[in-house]
Design an enzyme around this catalytic site. Structure first.
Site, PDB file in Angstrom:
ATOM      1  N   MET A  88       0.811  -1.215   0.000  1.00 63.26           N
ATOM      2  CA  MET A  88       0.000   0.000   0.000  1.00 63.26           C
ATOM      3  C   MET A  88       0.845   1.267   0.000  1.00 63.26           C
ATOM      4  O   MET A  88       0.569   2.213  -0.733  1.00 63.26           O
ATOM      5  CB  MET A  88      -0.956   0.002   1.201  1.00 63.26           C
ATOM      6  CG  MET A  88      -2.018  -1.061   1.145  1.00 63.26           C
ATOM      7  SD  MET A  88      -2.973  -1.045  -0.380  1.00 63.26           S
ATOM      8  CE  MET A  88      -3.856   0.504  -0.219  1.00 63.26           C
ATOM      9  N   ASP A 129      10.712   3.303   5.325  1.00 66.51           N
ATOM     10  CA  ASP A 129      10.520   1.952   5.887  1.00 66.51           C
ATOM     11  C   ASP A 129      11.678   1.693   6.852  1.00 66.51           C
ATOM     12  O   ASP A 129      12.529   2.570   7.055  1.00 66.51           O
ATOM     13  CB  ASP A 129      10.438   0.891   4.770  1.00 66.51           C
ATOM     14  CG  ASP A 129       9.589  -0.318   5.170  1.00 66.51           C
ATOM     15  OD1 ASP A 129       9.917  -0.967   6.192  1.00 66.51           O
ATOM     16  OD2 ASP A 129       8.595  -0.622   4.482  1.00 66.51           O
ATOM     17  N   GLU A 186      -0.942  -4.138   9.831  1.00 65.39           N
ATOM     18  CA  GLU A 186      -2.197  -3.948  10.572  1.00 65.39           C
ATOM     19  C   GLU A 186      -2.057  -4.465  12.005  1.00 65.39           C
ATOM     20  O   GLU A 186      -2.552  -5.537  12.363  1.00 65.39           O
ATOM     21  CB  GLU A 186      -3.318  -4.674   9.802  1.00 65.39           C
ATOM     22  CG  GLU A 186      -4.720  -4.388  10.275  1.00 65.39           C
ATOM     23  CD  GLU A 186      -5.228  -3.019   9.872  1.00 65.39           C
ATOM     24  OE1 GLU A 186      -4.426  -2.127   9.580  1.00 65.39           O
ATOM     25  OE2 GLU A 186      -6.446  -2.839   9.890  1.00 65.39           O
ATOM     26  N   SER A 212      -6.976  -0.732   7.645  1.00 62.13           N
ATOM     27  CA  SER A 212      -8.166  -1.292   7.004  1.00 62.13           C
ATOM     28  C   SER A 212      -9.276  -1.517   8.001  1.00 62.13           C
ATOM     29  O   SER A 212     -10.420  -1.729   7.606  1.00 62.13           O
ATOM     30  CB  SER A 212      -7.857  -2.665   6.407  1.00 62.13           C
ATOM     31  OG  SER A 212      -6.718  -2.681   5.656  1.00 62.13           O
ATOM     32  N   HIS A 237      -8.270   5.550   4.092  1.00 61.00           N
ATOM     33  CA  HIS A 237      -8.165   4.144   3.692  1.00 61.00           C
ATOM     34  C   HIS A 237      -8.173   4.042   2.170  1.00 61.00           C
ATOM     35  O   HIS A 237      -9.210   4.228   1.537  1.00 61.00           O
ATOM     36  CB  HIS A 237      -9.338   3.368   4.323  1.00 61.00           C
ATOM     37  CG  HIS A 237      -9.330   1.908   4.040  1.00 61.00           C
ATOM     38  ND1 HIS A 237     -10.466   1.146   4.067  1.00 61.00           N
ATOM     39  CD2 HIS A 237      -8.320   1.052   3.723  1.00 61.00           C
ATOM     40  CE1 HIS A 237     -10.169  -0.110   3.780  1.00 61.00           C
ATOM     41  NE2 HIS A 237      -8.874  -0.179   3.560  1.00 61.00           N
TER      42      HIS A 237
HETATM   43  N1  LIG Z   1      -3.157  -4.929   1.319  1.00 63.95           N
HETATM   44  C1  LIG Z   1      -4.248  -4.254   1.025  1.00 63.95           C
HETATM   45  O1  LIG Z   1      -4.949  -4.521   0.031  1.00 63.95           O
HETATM   46  C2  LIG Z   1      -4.645  -3.094   1.907  1.00 63.95           C
HETATM   47  C3  LIG Z   1      -5.653  -2.224   1.454  1.00 63.95           C
HETATM   48  C4  LIG Z   1      -5.975  -1.105   2.234  1.00 63.95           C
HETATM   49  C5  LIG Z   1      -5.340  -0.893   3.444  1.00 63.95           C
HETATM   50  N2  LIG Z   1      -4.381  -1.776   3.859  1.00 63.95           N
HETATM   51  C6  LIG Z   1      -3.711  -1.479   5.129  1.00 63.95           C
HETATM   52  O2  LIG Z   1      -2.484  -0.832   4.820  1.00 63.95           O
HETATM   53  C7  LIG Z   1      -1.519  -1.160   5.825  1.00 63.95           C
HETATM   54  C8  LIG Z   1      -0.310  -1.783   5.146  1.00 63.95           C
HETATM   55  O3  LIG Z   1      -0.718  -2.948   4.452  1.00 63.95           O
HETATM   56  P1  LIG Z   1       0.173  -3.582   3.298  1.00 63.95           P
HETATM   57  O4  LIG Z   1      -0.693  -4.575   2.616  1.00 63.95           O
HETATM   58  O5  LIG Z   1       0.852  -2.502   2.517  1.00 63.95           O
HETATM   59  O6  LIG Z   1       1.267  -4.361   4.176  1.00 63.95           O
HETATM   60  P2  LIG Z   1       2.734  -4.840   3.744  1.00 63.95           P
HETATM   61  O7  LIG Z   1       3.078  -5.948   4.662  1.00 63.95           O
HETATM   62  O8  LIG Z   1       2.812  -5.071   2.272  1.00 63.95           O
HETATM   63  O9  LIG Z   1       3.655  -3.556   4.055  1.00 63.95           O
HETATM   64  C9  LIG Z   1       3.913  -3.062   5.340  1.00 63.95           C
HETATM   65  C10 LIG Z   1       5.259  -2.364   5.310  1.00 63.95           C
HETATM   66  O10 LIG Z   1       5.451  -1.692   6.549  1.00 63.95           O
HETATM   67  C11 LIG Z   1       6.810  -1.858   6.912  1.00 63.95           C
HETATM   68  N3  LIG Z   1       6.994  -1.640   8.342  1.00 63.95           N
HETATM   69  C12 LIG Z   1       6.922  -2.522   9.375  1.00 63.95           C
HETATM   70  N4  LIG Z   1       7.189  -1.909  10.533  1.00 63.95           N
HETATM   71  C13 LIG Z   1       7.444  -0.606  10.244  1.00 63.95           C
HETATM   72  C14 LIG Z   1       7.796   0.530  11.020  1.00 63.95           C
HETATM   73  N5  LIG Z   1       7.948   0.455  12.336  1.00 63.95           N
HETATM   74  N6  LIG Z   1       7.991   1.704  10.378  1.00 63.95           N
HETATM   75  C15 LIG Z   1       7.846   1.805   9.040  1.00 63.95           C
HETATM   76  N7  LIG Z   1       7.513   0.757   8.258  1.00 63.95           N
HETATM   77  C16 LIG Z   1       7.299  -0.436   8.854  1.00 63.95           C
HETATM   78  C17 LIG Z   1       7.158  -3.258   6.452  1.00 63.95           C
HETATM   79  O11 LIG Z   1       8.568  -3.408   6.344  1.00 63.95           O
HETATM   80  C18 LIG Z   1       6.432  -3.323   5.117  1.00 63.95           C
HETATM   81  O12 LIG Z   1       7.259  -2.870   4.057  1.00 63.95           O
HETATM   82  C19 LIG Z   1      -2.207  -2.082   6.823  1.00 63.95           C
HETATM   83  O13 LIG Z   1      -2.723  -1.308   7.865  1.00 63.95           O
HETATM   84  C20 LIG Z   1      -3.335  -2.683   5.986  1.00 63.95           C
HETATM   85  O14 LIG Z   1      -4.414  -3.114   6.773  1.00 63.95           O
HETATM   86  C21 LIG Z   1      -4.008  -2.857   3.116  1.00 63.95           C
END
Ligand SMILES: NC(=O)c1ccc[n+]([C@@H]2O[C@H](COP(=O)([O-])OP(=O)(O)OC[C@H]3O[C@@H](n4cnc5c(N)ncnc54)[C@H](O)[C@@H]3O)[C@@H](O)[C@H]2O)c1
Length: 302
Positions: free
Chosen positions: A26, A45, A104, A131, A152
């Site tokens: 995301m 990150d 999340e 989410s 979101h």
């Molecule tokens: N995947 C989806 O389709 C989707 C859609 C909408 C919202 N979301 C929400 O977006 C958020 C991220 O989801 P995602 O799918 O991108 O997850 P992801 O696992 O692909 O990415 C998360 C990233 O955050 C990084 N991270 C971990 N700890 C960290 C920290 N302390 N500081 C900075 N970065 C850190 C990780 O290294 C990773 O690169 C979640 O809250 C999820 O619920 C996801």
């Protein structure tokens, strides 16, 4: 809230700097979208490798927009040039809009916002891309919880026109209004949701996917037939297993857990099949294997 078409980039200098925390699925898409709309972006990150992977994803997302004929090469290049990289949160003081897209996990998000609140200027908007987690809970330790709002986005960010705007009970209405304006400047249509577990979209998604997994587990139909039934019977662009592979099975289970915790209804209890897949590292596209195999993706691959 009113939809606006995807606009041209605002004049340089008028666009506030955006910090995207978390360069995963995301975060990379959100960074690409902000840069395309003309905002200078910093993608952050916890390690160089994660930032590199996120930048690679953001570039590919912009490349695909060229392939679809939505933008030309010069807009792609200008957008890529607007994205800066950062490891760790130090040095984030300039950001005026912060969008957190870390995993999340409530404790993690609370900790991140407590740090961010100290690091960024007082008028900066703090937004979470959660989410499902209540904005009120994420902001409960903040000195100024009125600054926190939910924005979101949907995956893939460049292609999905929706942003859900969630104002918690303590969110300052002026902050919510500014966050909604910001999302509209990205060309998104903004819908408002109450700060209820899963908001509108994740609550709907969770039930849809959980039920499909239960049907598969119960032997009602196989994967391909369930996907085809949702696609062809309801005109969904993707079947539930294609969708959960795109979203991430771990993220979907995390959403279901928040819903079950918050609403205590059996339909939100994550299907054991989904949990087993997470335990086995089958997280969907991002891990190279979910309900479908993705041989060109997975751990260690960009
Ligand atoms: N995947 C989806 O389709 C989707 C859609 C909408 C919202 N979301 C929400 O977006 C958020 C991220 O989801 P995602 O799918 O991108 O997850 P992801 O696992 O692909 O990415 C998360 C990233 O955050 C990084 N991270 C971990 N700890 C960290 C920290 N302390 N500081 C900075 N970065 C850190 C990780 O290294 C990773 O690169 C979640 O809250 C999820 O619920 C996801």
């Amino acid at each position: 809230m009113k939809a606006v078409p995807r606009g041209e980039a605002p004049p340089e200098g008028l666009a506030p700097r955006v910090l995207v925390v978390g360069a995963g699925l995301m975060g990379s898409g959100i960074a690409a979208q902000c840069a395309l709309a003309g905002f200078p972006v910093t993608l952050e990150d916890i390690s160089d490798a994660f930032v590199d992977r996120g930048l690679g994803r953001a570039r590919r997302a912009l490349e695909h927009a060229v392939d679809r004929g939505e933008i030309d090469g010069s807009r792609r290049d200008a957008a890529i040039a607007r994205i800066a990289r950062q490891v760790g949160l130090e040095g984030t003081g300039e950001a005026e809009v912060v969008i957190e897209a870390a995993p999340e996990d409530l404790t993690l998000k609370r900790t991140l916002f407590a740090q961010l609140e100290r690091l960024v200027r007082p008028e900066a908007i703090l937004a979470s891309n959660t989410s499902s987690l209540p904005i009120g809970s994420i902001g409960s330790d903040l000195r100024a919880p009125g600054r926190l709002v939910g924005l979101h986005f949907f995956n893939p960010v460049l292609q999905m026109p929706l942003v859900e705007l969630i104002a918690g009970a303590r969110t300052d209405p002026a902050v919510a209004a500014r966050a909604g304006d910001f999302a509209a400047r990205l060309g998104k249509t903004v819908v408002r949701s109450a700060d209820s577990p899963g908001f509108v979209t994740s609550r709907a998604l969770a039930v849809l996917v959980n039920e499909a997994a239960r049907m598969l587990q119960d032997g009602v139909a196989d994967r391909d037939d369930i996907d085809a039934a949702y696609r062809l019977g309801f005109h969904h662009p993707m079947g539930p297993f294609e969708l959960v592979d795109l979203v991430g099975i771990d993220t979907t289970v995390a959403i279901l857990d928040v819903l079950y915790e918050g609403l205590r209804e059996e339909r939100y209890r994550a299907c054991p099949l989904l949990r087993t897949m997470v335990a086995d590292g089958k997280l969907g596209r991002k891990s190279g294997q979910g309900f479908y195999p993705y041989p060109s993706r997975g751990p260690g691959r960009p």
